[in-house]
Write an enzyme that holds these catalytic residues in place. Sequence first.
Site, PDB file in Angstrom:
ATOM      1  N   GLU A 185      87.377  21.356  98.687  1.00  0.00           N
ATOM      2  CA  GLU A 185      88.782  21.604  99.026  1.00  0.00           C
ATOM      3  C   GLU A 185      89.436  22.079  97.735  1.00  0.00           C
ATOM      4  OE1 GLU A 185      89.872  21.668 101.909  1.00  0.00           O
ATOM      5  OE2 GLU A 185      88.982  20.141 103.201  1.00  0.00           O
ATOM      6  N   HIS A 233      86.560  25.481 101.309  1.00  0.00           N
ATOM      7  CA  HIS A 233      87.747  25.234 102.137  1.00  0.00           C
ATOM      8  C   HIS A 233      88.981  25.123 101.262  1.00  0.00           C
ATOM      9  CE1 HIS A 233      85.811  24.250 106.086  1.00  0.00           C
ATOM     10  NE2 HIS A 233      84.771  24.107 105.292  1.00  0.00           N
ATOM     11  N   GLU A 275      93.764  29.875 106.281  1.00  0.00           N
ATOM     12  CA  GLU A 275      92.734  29.317 105.400  1.00  0.00           C
ATOM     13  C   GLU A 275      91.510  30.224 105.343  1.00  0.00           C
ATOM     14  OE1 GLU A 275      89.995  25.254 104.895  1.00  0.00           O
ATOM     15  OE2 GLU A 275      91.479  25.413 106.529  1.00  0.00           O
ATOM     16  N   HIS A 282      85.565  28.126 108.391  1.00  0.00           N
ATOM     17  CA  HIS A 282      86.342  28.710 109.494  1.00  0.00           C
ATOM     18  C   HIS A 282      85.927  30.169 109.719  1.00  0.00           C
ATOM     19  CE1 HIS A 282      88.649  25.020 109.294  1.00  0.00           C
ATOM     20  NE2 HIS A 282      88.747  25.212 107.991  1.00  0.00           N
TER      21      HIS A 282
END
Length: 500
Positions: A464, A399, A345, A330
């Site tokens: 993640e 992430h 995030e 992101h």
Amino acid sequence: MKKFGFLALLLLLLVLVHPGTGYAGSAETHINLDGNDLEISKDAQVQIVNGSVMVPLRLVAEQLGYTVKWDNVTKTAIIEQKGTTLKLIVNNAMAEASGKQVKLDNPPFLSGSTTLVPLRFVGEQTGTTVGWDNVTKTVYLTSPAPEIGGGDAETTVPDTSVTAPSNNGSNGNTATDRDTSTTALTNLSFVDNKLILAVNGSVTPSVFTMTDKDRIVVDLTNTSFGDSFHQNLSVGKNQSGQLTIAEYPNVSTIRYSLFSSSPSTIRIVIDLNSPNSYSLINANDGLIIVDLNGTSVTTPETTLPEVPVTTPPPATGNTDKKVIVIDAGHGGKDPGSSSVNKLKEKDFTLPTALKIAELLKKEPNIEVVLTRSDDTYPTLQDRSNLANKVKADLFISVHANSIPVGGKSNPSGTETYYTRNDSLLFAQTVHKYLSVATGLQDRGVRQANYHVTRETKMPAILLECGYLSNTKDEALLYTADFQNKVASAVVSGIKEYLGR
């Protein structure tokens, strides 16, 4: 002790789901009634027979205050409450309820001294929500609210008859049967070009495309809108609604409706501006994901982001040096998911990626390339193009995960994703260090069709590192100590994979 209507009891003994066959009882099955776990003895474990969940009759009945009698000569179980009698005979697929014959999915049978029963047919006549989590081997039972007007009144079934809405040419049918769903759709969102559905139970979605108008259709059979869905999203009188999508140019709207009431089926339609490939992720963990980060959408060649990168080694230099691309997910206009306390995030991924890079810079035979080093937004194509242009040896995207509000579970833990088989060993190597270092639940190595792990030409993985939607994980993710642990684990995995 709560006392519900007789029909409610019957449904509580039934789990209207279709998990895979072949699962036998174990010491790790669970029954959760109205949020409370029932204590199950070793010989009373839940079992799967021919696709039906078999549950211990006496355990559930006596917890609700019913009288259970056992005739050892005829092998008959008799349940009584206020003059109503239910009779079930071991190894007999026909039962008697209120003087009427009822055909069961499977005959009751004995497991040790415990009678296990399926009561699907009777359960279909009640409004009780029942689910099966095949990951945790848990039966979830939520009793319907008693009828207003008396503390000992029989529980009534809500009238859920609706007319199935038409879906741009799809034929709707007037449904008169009661809602027979076993699973609740509790929320829906569209994030990172992915449709994310939160469900309170086990469901096998049917996904297909319509080419007359570019659409991806997701049908959830034996599923209804849950109470929390109505709290999060608008559902009109015709049991339908929609979301307008502005952030993703190839998706215009997400439409949802109760498409059929017999069986209860929710249809979700993704309206596209042009054909788009997709992949389905359904691990029966309360989330169903339709990932649209496919290769069918044609995108123009983009300019690589203007961010500081380390120059890769020249072809004539030390050929033993490895180029590692670290991608902070992101950034810039794309904040990523939001945490429980509205943290972004992108504010986790960037400092963590920078910490990984700093550790790698200490390795004499490794060159580091960052896709971004500040709060900018390289597109997905920018990131994969950069890795391919510098001929990277490895690619890692950082992430943090999240699920929509309203799911039956609140997952915690780390996951590592890969797309191509040549990335599997790399994913497994890094993940074994990551899961230990974080101290969170190990949710495993998984395959998914992410753009950055698909379009890169080297072993590529996506991490993640925890769940922003979990308060325990969130409290750790934004601390320097946790980020340092993640960085150290990733570097250890890289070094082992490279044989350093």
